[in-house]
Design a protein around this motif. Sequence first.
Motif, PDB file in Angstrom:
ATOM      1  N   SER A 137       0.813  -1.186   0.000  1.00 56.80           N
ATOM      2  CA  SER A 137       0.000   0.000   0.000  1.00 56.80           C
ATOM      3  C   SER A 137       0.856   1.248   0.000  1.00 56.80           C
ATOM      4  O   SER A 137       1.966   1.210   0.425  1.00 56.80           O
ATOM      5  CB  SER A 137      -0.831  -0.033   1.258  1.00 56.80           C
ATOM      6  OG  SER A 137      -2.056   0.480   1.055  1.00 56.80           O
ATOM      7  N   ARG A 138       0.326   2.371  -0.470  1.00 53.37           N
ATOM      8  CA  ARG A 138       1.224   3.461  -0.758  1.00 53.37           C
ATOM      9  C   ARG A 138       1.673   4.357   0.346  1.00 53.37           C
ATOM     10  O   ARG A 138       2.782   4.416   0.590  1.00 53.37           O
ATOM     11  CB  ARG A 138       0.741   4.298  -1.869  1.00 53.37           C
ATOM     12  CG  ARG A 138       1.164   3.585  -3.069  1.00 53.37           C
ATOM     13  CD  ARG A 138       0.954   4.261  -4.312  1.00 53.37           C
ATOM     14  NE  ARG A 138       0.823   3.222  -5.216  1.00 53.37           N
ATOM     15  CZ  ARG A 138       1.387   3.071  -6.327  1.00 53.37           C
ATOM     16  NH1 ARG A 138       2.095   3.986  -6.803  1.00 53.37           N
ATOM     17  NH2 ARG A 138       1.240   2.028  -7.031  1.00 53.37           N
ATOM     18  N   LYS A 139       1.194   5.212   0.869  1.00 50.38           N
ATOM     19  CA  LYS A 139       1.888   6.223   1.619  1.00 50.38           C
ATOM     20  C   LYS A 139       1.524   6.412   3.067  1.00 50.38           C
ATOM     21  O   LYS A 139       1.573   5.570   3.867  1.00 50.38           O
ATOM     22  CB  LYS A 139       1.747   7.548   0.920  1.00 50.38           C
ATOM     23  CG  LYS A 139       2.549   7.639  -0.327  1.00 50.38           C
ATOM     24  CD  LYS A 139       1.843   7.135  -1.423  1.00 50.38           C
ATOM     25  CE  LYS A 139       2.676   6.767  -2.566  1.00 50.38           C
ATOM     26  NZ  LYS A 139       1.972   6.057  -3.508  1.00 50.38           N
ATOM     27  N   ARG A 140       1.135   7.242   3.559  1.00 45.58           N
ATOM     28  CA  ARG A 140       1.078   7.744   4.919  1.00 45.58           C
ATOM     29  C   ARG A 140       0.001   7.325   5.849  1.00 45.58           C
ATOM     30  O   ARG A 140       0.011   6.225   6.282  1.00 45.58           O
ATOM     31  CB  ARG A 140       1.024   9.236   4.954  1.00 45.58           C
ATOM     32  CG  ARG A 140       0.897  10.009   3.766  1.00 45.58           C
ATOM     33  CD  ARG A 140       1.285   9.745   2.490  1.00 45.58           C
ATOM     34  NE  ARG A 140       1.338   8.450   2.121  1.00 45.58           N
ATOM     35  CZ  ARG A 140       1.202   8.008   0.941  1.00 45.58           C
ATOM     36  NH1 ARG A 140       0.949   8.756   0.030  1.00 45.58           N
ATOM     37  NH2 ARG A 140       1.306   6.789   0.625  1.00 45.58           N
TER      38      ARG A 140
ATOM     39  N   ASN B 166       5.408   6.164 -16.421  1.00 44.93           N
ATOM     40  CA  ASN B 166       5.139   7.601 -16.564  1.00 44.93           C
ATOM     41  C   ASN B 166       5.434   8.378 -15.283  1.00 44.93           C
ATOM     42  O   ASN B 166       4.942   9.490 -15.105  1.00 44.93           O
ATOM     43  CB  ASN B 166       3.687   7.852 -16.985  1.00 44.93           C
ATOM     44  CG  ASN B 166       3.371   7.258 -18.332  1.00 44.93           C
ATOM     45  OD1 ASN B 166       4.177   7.328 -19.257  1.00 44.93           O
ATOM     46  ND2 ASN B 166       2.215   6.635 -18.452  1.00 44.93           N
ATOM     47  N   GLN B 167       6.215   7.766 -14.385  1.00 43.68           N
ATOM     48  CA  GLN B 167       6.569   8.394 -13.105  1.00 43.68           C
ATOM     49  C   GLN B 167       5.314   8.875 -12.369  1.00 43.68           C
ATOM     50  O   GLN B 167       5.296   9.923 -11.733  1.00 43.68           O
ATOM     51  CB  GLN B 167       7.552   9.549 -13.333  1.00 43.68           C
ATOM     52  CG  GLN B 167       8.871   9.084 -13.954  1.00 43.68           C
ATOM     53  CD  GLN B 167       9.884  10.180 -14.080  1.00 43.68           C
ATOM     54  OE1 GLN B 167       9.563  11.308 -14.488  1.00 43.68           O
ATOM     55  NE2 GLN B 167      11.125   9.890 -13.743  1.00 43.68           N
ATOM     56  N   THR B 168       4.276   8.046 -12.457  1.00 42.04           N
ATOM     57  CA  THR B 168       2.965   8.393 -11.907  1.00 42.04           C
ATOM     58  C   THR B 168       2.470   7.262 -11.022  1.00 42.04           C
ATOM     59  O   THR B 168       2.672   6.081 -11.339  1.00 42.04           O
ATOM     60  CB  THR B 168       1.960   8.639 -13.046  1.00 42.04           C
ATOM     61  OG1 THR B 168       2.435   9.715 -13.868  1.00 42.04           O
ATOM     62  CG2 THR B 168       0.576   8.990 -12.508  1.00 42.04           C
ATOM     63  N   THR B 169       1.823   7.590  -9.934  1.00 39.26           N
ATOM     64  CA  THR B 169       1.270   6.583  -9.037  1.00 39.26           C
ATOM     65  C   THR B 169       0.041   7.122  -8.327  1.00 39.26           C
ATOM     66  O   THR B 169      -0.182   8.336  -8.275  1.00 39.26           O
ATOM     67  CB  THR B 169       2.323   6.145  -7.998  1.00 39.26           C
ATOM     68  OG1 THR B 169       1.863   4.993  -7.297  1.00 39.26           O
ATOM     69  CG2 THR B 169       2.582   7.247  -6.982  1.00 39.26           C
ATOM     70  N   CYS B 170      -0.757   6.220  -7.777  1.00 35.13           N
ATOM     71  CA  CYS B 170      -1.877   6.657  -6.942  1.00 35.13           C
ATOM     72  C   CYS B 170      -1.372   6.848  -5.516  1.00 35.13           C
ATOM     73  O   CYS B 170      -0.514   6.110  -5.043  1.00 35.13           O
ATOM     74  CB  CYS B 170      -3.008   5.646  -6.991  1.00 35.13           C
ATOM     75  SG  CYS B 170      -2.519   3.978  -6.572  1.00 35.13           S
TER      76      CYS B 170
ATOM     77  N   VAL C  67      -5.630  10.116  -4.774  1.00 27.57           N
ATOM     78  CA  VAL C  67      -5.404  10.875  -6.000  1.00 27.57           C
ATOM     79  C   VAL C  67      -4.225  10.243  -6.729  1.00 27.57           C
ATOM     80  O   VAL C  67      -3.519   9.406  -6.163  1.00 27.57           O
ATOM     81  CB  VAL C  67      -5.104  12.372  -5.714  1.00 27.57           C
ATOM     82  CG1 VAL C  67      -6.281  13.050  -5.022  1.00 27.57           C
ATOM     83  CG2 VAL C  67      -3.822  12.518  -4.894  1.00 27.57           C
ATOM     84  N   ASP C  68      -4.018  10.637  -7.975  1.00 22.93           N
ATOM     85  CA  ASP C  68      -2.816  10.227  -8.703  1.00 22.93           C
ATOM     86  C   ASP C  68      -1.852  11.397  -8.742  1.00 22.93           C
ATOM     87  O   ASP C  68      -2.259  12.555  -8.962  1.00 22.93           O
ATOM     88  CB  ASP C  68      -3.144   9.800 -10.128  1.00 22.93           C
ATOM     89  CG  ASP C  68      -3.828   8.440 -10.191  1.00 22.93           C
ATOM     90  OD1 ASP C  68      -4.003   7.811  -9.128  1.00 22.93           O
ATOM     91  OD2 ASP C  68      -4.179   8.015 -11.310  1.00 22.93           O
ATOM     92  N   VAL C  69      -0.578  11.107  -8.526  1.00 23.02           N
ATOM     93  CA  VAL C  69       0.455  12.138  -8.582  1.00 23.02           C
ATOM     94  C   VAL C  69       1.531  11.717  -9.576  1.00 23.02           C
ATOM     95  O   VAL C  69       1.752  10.533  -9.807  1.00 23.02           O
ATOM     96  CB  VAL C  69       1.089  12.401  -7.195  1.00 23.02           C
ATOM     97  CG1 VAL C  69       0.031  12.801  -6.185  1.00 23.02           C
ATOM     98  CG2 VAL C  69       1.870  11.192  -6.710  1.00 23.02           C
ATOM     99  N   GLN C  70       2.183  12.718 -10.131  1.00 20.28           N
ATOM    100  CA  GLN C  70       3.263  12.484 -11.093  1.00 20.28           C
ATOM    101  C   GLN C  70       4.499  13.260 -10.675  1.00 20.28           C
ATOM    102  O   GLN C  70       4.404  14.414 -10.236  1.00 20.28           O
ATOM    103  CB  GLN C  70       2.834  12.915 -12.496  1.00 20.28           C
ATOM    104  CG  GLN C  70       3.864  12.614 -13.584  1.00 20.28           C
ATOM    105  CD  GLN C  70       3.345  12.996 -14.959  1.00 20.28           C
ATOM    106  OE1 GLN C  70       2.860  14.111 -15.171  1.00 20.28           O
ATOM    107  NE2 GLN C  70       3.426  12.065 -15.898  1.00 20.28           N
ATOM    108  N   PHE C  71       5.636  12.616 -10.789  1.00 20.04           N
ATOM    109  CA  PHE C  71       6.914  13.266 -10.485  1.00 20.04           C
ATOM    110  C   PHE C  71       7.123  14.454 -11.416  1.00 20.04           C
ATOM    111  O   PHE C  71       6.893  14.361 -12.625  1.00 20.04           O
ATOM    112  CB  PHE C  71       8.047  12.254 -10.659  1.00 20.04           C
ATOM    113  CG  PHE C  71       9.427  12.830 -10.488  1.00 20.04           C
ATOM    114  CD1 PHE C  71       9.947  13.057  -9.221  1.00 20.04           C
ATOM    115  CD2 PHE C  71      10.210  13.139 -11.593  1.00 20.04           C
ATOM    116  CE1 PHE C  71      11.216  13.577  -9.055  1.00 20.04           C
ATOM    117  CE2 PHE C  71      11.485  13.656 -11.443  1.00 20.04           C
ATOM    118  CZ  PHE C  71      11.991  13.878 -10.168  1.00 20.04           C
TER     119      PHE C  71
END
Length: 241
Positions: free
Chosen positions: A5-8, A101-105, A177-181
């Motif tokens: 799972s992704r982040k915080r 694409n340097q993109t993730t949710c 959300v989706d974020v991109q570097f």
Amino acid sequence: MPWPSRKRDKGAVADKKEPDAKIAKTKEETLDKEEEEKAAKPPAGSSKSGWKNWKKKESESGGEESKITYCHWLLKSEPESRLEKGVDVKFSVDDLKAQPNQTTCWDGVRNYQARNFLRSMKLGQQAFFYHSNCKDPGIVALVKIVKEAYPDHTQFDQKDPHYDSTSRKENPKWSMVDVQFVRMTKRFIPLSEIKAHHLAHKADGGPLKDMMLFTRQRLSIQPLTQEEFDFVLSLEEEKPH
């Protein structure tokens, strides 16, 4: 196998199934407290000069007063391995850069206020990528919002460490959300340096006086005013203290 799972906050997984994506989560109850301890002794005297220099640059460029609105963000993620229910929740900026694409949710948020901030994000808004719960916490990169809030699918995945049995698909509790570097900051901006400015600005009315990184430090998703964002970004041009 479950997708990490992704982040915080108390996390969740992603809308797109990315088997190899590693998505870090921050235990807000303890992590920021540790970071605050690491920043307890910020560099003395560095803040006021930085604030004056920034104000001088602003006046020279004819900058207008920023509106007191939140239009930028700070997103915390853990760059070092940590297992949560057997899943490594590490997700560094290098992990983001390695994604297609340097993109993730940005999934895994399980705090209501942080979730509401996610839901307030608008397409194209920029955010600081902040390494949290590590030896040297601080800002490492810029990202942008490329997809506005939608249901975080990990809340429904019983194999995921952030599964929420109380959430219903017809009325999901949690969003992502989706974020991109965008780019790395020109230099690493440590928490200790930001805190030095915050403490000075509390005394002289500078832009970081109410920065949520210190007033609501446990939140993994934090809004920034234009003035806060611009000042912190200006620090990348200065030599580290």
